[in-house]
Design a protein around this motif. Sequence first.
Motif, PDB file in Angstrom:
ATOM      1  N   GLY A  49       0.789  -1.229   0.000  1.00  0.00           N
ATOM      2  CA  GLY A  49       0.000   0.000   0.000  1.00  0.00           C
ATOM      3  C   GLY A  49       0.819   1.276   0.000  1.00  0.00           C
ATOM      4  N   PHE A  50       2.126   1.162  -0.139  1.00  0.00           N
ATOM      5  CA  PHE A  50       2.975   2.353  -0.121  1.00  0.00           C
ATOM      6  C   PHE A  50       3.152   2.928  -1.528  1.00  0.00           C
ATOM      7  CE2 PHE A  50       4.519   0.149   3.764  1.00  0.00           C
ATOM      8  CZ  PHE A  50       4.158   1.136   4.666  1.00  0.00           C
ATOM      9  N   ARG A  51       3.063   4.247  -1.627  1.00  0.00           N
ATOM     10  CA  ARG A  51       3.213   4.919  -2.909  1.00  0.00           C
ATOM     11  C   ARG A  51       4.660   4.824  -3.375  1.00  0.00           C
ATOM     12  NH1 ARG A  51      -0.458  10.247  -3.652  1.00  0.00           N
ATOM     13  NH2 ARG A  51       1.135  10.475  -5.286  1.00  0.00           N
ATOM     14  N   GLN A  52       4.845   4.178  -4.526  1.00  0.00           N
ATOM     15  CA  GLN A  52       6.195   4.013  -5.047  1.00  0.00           C
ATOM     16  C   GLN A  52       6.745   5.312  -5.635  1.00  0.00           C
ATOM     17  OE1 GLN A  52       7.073  -0.047  -6.837  1.00  0.00           O
ATOM     18  NE2 GLN A  52       4.837  -0.016  -7.008  1.00  0.00           N
ATOM     19  N   ASP A  53       5.869   6.215  -6.076  1.00  0.00           N
ATOM     20  CA  ASP A  53       6.377   7.505  -6.553  1.00  0.00           C
ATOM     21  C   ASP A  53       7.006   8.283  -5.402  1.00  0.00           C
ATOM     22  OD1 ASP A  53       3.917   7.930  -5.302  1.00  0.00           O
ATOM     23  OD2 ASP A  53       3.209   9.411  -6.755  1.00  0.00           O
ATOM     24  N   VAL A  54       6.426   8.164  -4.220  1.00  0.00           N
ATOM     25  CA  VAL A  54       6.994   8.831  -3.047  1.00  0.00           C
ATOM     26  C   VAL A  54       8.284   8.140  -2.616  1.00  0.00           C
ATOM     27  CG1 VAL A  54       6.606   9.394  -0.617  1.00  0.00           C
ATOM     28  CG2 VAL A  54       4.765   9.711  -2.287  1.00  0.00           C
ATOM     29  N   ILE A  55       8.297   6.824  -2.655  1.00  0.00           N
ATOM     30  CA  ILE A  55       9.517   6.086  -2.301  1.00  0.00           C
ATOM     31  C   ILE A  55      10.688   6.558  -3.154  1.00  0.00           C
ATOM     32  CG2 ILE A  55      10.620   3.814  -2.451  1.00  0.00           C
ATOM     33  CD1 ILE A  55       7.941   2.612  -1.511  1.00  0.00           C
ATOM     34  N   GLU A  56      10.483   6.704  -4.442  1.00  0.00           N
ATOM     35  CA  GLU A  56      11.573   7.131  -5.324  1.00  0.00           C
ATOM     36  C   GLU A  56      12.037   8.545  -5.005  1.00  0.00           C
ATOM     37  OE1 GLU A  56      13.283   5.121  -7.297  1.00  0.00           O
ATOM     38  OE2 GLU A  56      11.975   3.609  -6.397  1.00  0.00           O
ATOM     39  N   LEU A  57      11.101   9.432  -4.687  1.00  0.00           N
ATOM     40  CA  LEU A  57      11.481  10.803  -4.339  1.00  0.00           C
ATOM     41  C   LEU A  57      12.246  10.845  -3.018  1.00  0.00           C
ATOM     42  CD1 LEU A  57       8.297  12.839  -5.351  1.00  0.00           C
ATOM     43  CD2 LEU A  57      10.550  12.936  -6.419  1.00  0.00           C
ATOM     44  N   VAL A  58      11.843  10.034  -2.063  1.00  0.00           N
ATOM     45  CA  VAL A  58      12.534   9.995  -0.768  1.00  0.00           C
ATOM     46  C   VAL A  58      13.953   9.468  -0.951  1.00  0.00           C
ATOM     47  CG1 VAL A  58      12.550   8.942   1.528  1.00  0.00           C
ATOM     48  CG2 VAL A  58      10.410   9.827   0.576  1.00  0.00           C
ATOM     49  N   LYS A  59      14.114   8.442  -1.757  1.00  0.00           N
ATOM     50  CA  LYS A  59      15.458   7.902  -1.997  1.00  0.00           C
ATOM     51  C   LYS A  59      16.341   8.941  -2.684  1.00  0.00           C
ATOM     52  CE  LYS A  59      15.689   3.613  -3.512  1.00  0.00           C
ATOM     53  NZ  LYS A  59      15.372   2.389  -4.285  1.00  0.00           N
ATOM     54  N   GLU A  60      15.788   9.654  -3.649  1.00  0.00           N
ATOM     55  CA  GLU A  60      16.540  10.703  -4.331  1.00  0.00           C
ATOM     56  C   GLU A  60      16.912  11.832  -3.374  1.00  0.00           C
ATOM     57  OE1 GLU A  60      15.488  14.228  -7.462  1.00  0.00           O
ATOM     58  OE2 GLU A  60      14.571  12.276  -7.867  1.00  0.00           O
ATOM     59  N   LEU A  61      16.060  12.094  -2.408  1.00  0.00           N
ATOM     60  CA  LEU A  61      16.305  13.158  -1.437  1.00  0.00           C
ATOM     61  C   LEU A  61      17.533  12.867  -0.580  1.00  0.00           C
ATOM     62  CD1 LEU A  61      15.141  15.845  -0.293  1.00  0.00           C
ATOM     63  CD2 LEU A  61      13.784  14.447   1.293  1.00  0.00           C
ATOM     64  N   GLY A  62      17.859  11.587  -0.400  1.00  0.00           N
ATOM     65  CA  GLY A  62      19.048  11.235   0.363  1.00  0.00           C
ATOM     66  C   GLY A  62      18.840  11.231   1.860  1.00  0.00           C
ATOM     67  N   VAL A  63      17.609  10.933   2.280  1.00  0.00           N
ATOM     68  CA  VAL A  63      17.287  10.898   3.705  1.00  0.00           C
ATOM     69  C   VAL A  63      17.932   9.676   4.353  1.00  0.00           C
ATOM     70  CG1 VAL A  63      15.389  10.465   5.316  1.00  0.00           C
ATOM     71  CG2 VAL A  63      15.174  12.241   3.590  1.00  0.00           C
ATOM     72  N   THR A  64      18.402   9.851   5.586  1.00  0.00           N
ATOM     73  CA  THR A  64      19.045   8.755   6.319  1.00  0.00           C
ATOM     74  C   THR A  64      18.111   8.279   7.436  1.00  0.00           C
ATOM     75  OG1 THR A  64      20.258  10.408   7.621  1.00  0.00           O
ATOM     76  CG2 THR A  64      21.373   9.451   5.706  1.00  0.00           C
ATOM     77  N   GLY A  65      18.316   8.730   8.665  1.00  0.00           N
ATOM     78  CA  GLY A  65      17.428   8.331   9.756  1.00  0.00           C
ATOM     79  C   GLY A  65      16.074   8.997   9.647  1.00  0.00           C
ATOM     80  N   ILE A  66      15.018   8.269  10.054  1.00  0.00           N
ATOM     81  CA  ILE A  66      13.661   8.822  10.004  1.00  0.00           C
ATOM     82  C   ILE A  66      12.999   8.615  11.361  1.00  0.00           C
ATOM     83  CG2 ILE A  66      11.426   8.799   8.842  1.00  0.00           C
ATOM     84  CD1 ILE A  66      12.877   7.657   6.383  1.00  0.00           C
ATOM     85  N   ARG A  67      12.668   9.718  12.009  1.00  0.00           N
ATOM     86  CA  ARG A  67      12.059   9.719  13.338  1.00  0.00           C
ATOM     87  C   ARG A  67      10.558   9.433  13.229  1.00  0.00           C
ATOM     88  NH1 ARG A  67      10.621  14.743  16.277  1.00  0.00           N
ATOM     89  NH2 ARG A  67      10.412  14.296  18.504  1.00  0.00           N
ATOM     90  N   TYR A  68      10.026   8.639  14.175  1.00  0.00           N
ATOM     91  CA  TYR A  68       8.655   8.144  14.081  1.00  0.00           C
ATOM     92  C   TYR A  68       8.208   7.698  15.467  1.00  0.00           C
ATOM     93  CZ  TYR A  68       4.879   4.924  12.640  1.00  0.00           C
ATOM     94  OH  TYR A  68       3.680   4.286  12.490  1.00  0.00           O
ATOM     95  N   PRO A  69       6.901   7.739  15.855  1.00  0.00           N
ATOM     96  CA  PRO A  69       5.700   8.186  15.134  1.00  0.00           C
ATOM     97  C   PRO A  69       5.285   9.610  15.495  1.00  0.00           C
ATOM     98  CG  PRO A  69       5.027   6.926  17.038  1.00  0.00           C
ATOM     99  CD  PRO A  69       6.541   6.984  17.077  1.00  0.00           C
ATOM    100  N   GLY A  70       6.074  10.326  16.233  1.00  0.00           N
ATOM    101  CA  GLY A  70       5.810  11.700  16.625  1.00  0.00           C
ATOM    102  C   GLY A  70       7.029  12.223  17.347  1.00  0.00           C
ATOM    103  N   GLY A  71       7.018  13.558  17.608  1.00  0.00           N
ATOM    104  CA  GLY A  71       5.932  14.501  17.473  1.00  0.00           C
ATOM    105  C   GLY A  71       4.917  14.422  18.598  1.00  0.00           C
ATOM    106  N   ASN A  72       4.072  15.470  18.587  1.00  0.00           N
ATOM    107  CA  ASN A  72       3.004  15.576  19.575  1.00  0.00           C
ATOM    108  C   ASN A  72       2.118  14.347  19.616  1.00  0.00           C
ATOM    109  OD1 ASN A  72       3.989  18.091  20.105  1.00  0.00           O
ATOM    110  ND2 ASN A  72       2.362  19.200  19.078  1.00  0.00           N
TER     111      ASN A  72
END
Length: 517
Positions: A49-72
Amino acid sequence: MPTARVTADPSFVVGPINRRLFGSFIEHMGRAVYTGIYEPEHPTADEEGFRQDVIELVKELGVTGIRYPGGNFVSGFHWRDGIGPKDQRPRRLSLAWRATETNQVGLHEFASWVQKVDGELMYAVNLGTADTRDSLQVVEYANIPKGSTLADERIANGRTSPFGIKMWYLGNEMDGPWQLGHSPADDYAKKASRTAKALRQLDPQVELVASGSSHPTMPTFPYWDRVVLEHTYDDVDYISCHGYYEEKNGDLGSFLAAPVKMDRYLDTVIATADYVKAAKRSEKTLNISFDEWNVWYLGDNLRQFPRQADRFYRTDEIEGNDWPEAPRLAEDVYSVADAVVVGGLLISLLRHADRVTSASMSMLVNVIAPITTEPGGPAWRQTTYYPFAVTSRLAAGVALDVRVESGQYSTEELGSVPLVDAVATHDAEGGRAAVFLVNRSLAEEITVTVNVGALGNLSLLESHMISDPDVYARNTKDVPDRVRLKSNPTASLANGVLTVTLPPVSWTAVALSKPKA
């Protein structure tokens, strides 16, 4: 034409560049998750169910660690709500953002998504409405291989190997009155210390982040940070910083100097941490996790969100008992000027690479994000996407303590600040270097000479620039490429001197490398 000079020398090193510096953040807020990264009905959706167009943009962005699930969100979240069969997960009311949380994306799903984008999952525990026992349980569920009830439950839920999460955040913005479970610094600090000690007993490999001040304008800053560290200094690896910046009342000059505000904020937090170190006679030096930073128009003409003082806003109207799923919230559309400021904030982070070893641009998709999506439709890059993607790709090795000689200009908010900001990075082993520059002048080009001769025999590899005659030009669904990354044709390198002309209100990156044999 005004000029400026920059000197980059490998003898003057700030510190090594930790790849976690290029992290990001996904919170269950607005459309960051649902119709952001996850949309099972989308034409590009994969089997999960994950958008592959977003996956490709995130990979191109070069993001490393991703903080989750918050935030408030995390201060009202129970971790068990996001595990087990999806059709049995509860629908909850998210008090932080007055929305309905379906829990269709939880720990297992998000961990799978992070793997798809080649990232590292970093997890925040609830120290607002939950306690040490809850934190212990989620770490046991996530990180213990097998043999306990919780580890075996994870296996039964389809994940045989542990998630192996290293970075854990001990609550979120606990200094803020808007936060569920907000408490005085002393109370939070004692709870965080107890929790940290317990988590290390369970998993000695965890890296822990104490909740620092949520903004330097907080009336309790830096008192909060000092009290928290007096209790937790020996228990944690990081203290967090959060900072958001916006143009106010048409004062573009002060806005472009936002990195100066970040510099001062970081210097104060570092001084506070070092004071506690000295008071404790400790040999340990604490690092900084700048785990929320970005441009955010908190003061824009949006409807104020209930309970959040003057900090948080939503773009849709909510009446009565309406608790919508994934409402459009804080979907700022960024300009060229915003992108220049983001590039400058990255310069500030690199300038503090010796102490800031983890950072998260907040957020990643839709909510104050470099990537925007339309439900059932396209995904596109905002202007702020470009300086992050280029800096993440080019900055390697160590950050250098460069010397910048430039003119000054006067700002209403910060006084006199330099027209040119810069940082350089150097990867001696890889034979490459990069220079990142910002021109804050509203009207004039500035020619900058960068002495890079001490870095060795280098050649010009590539140059990139964000600049436009209209500093408020934006990318939208209808015109997604109005603002694009372009080369800076003025860049040249001769006799160890890089020369480049910076347009007004612009960000430029230049990569250098050893000539190929």
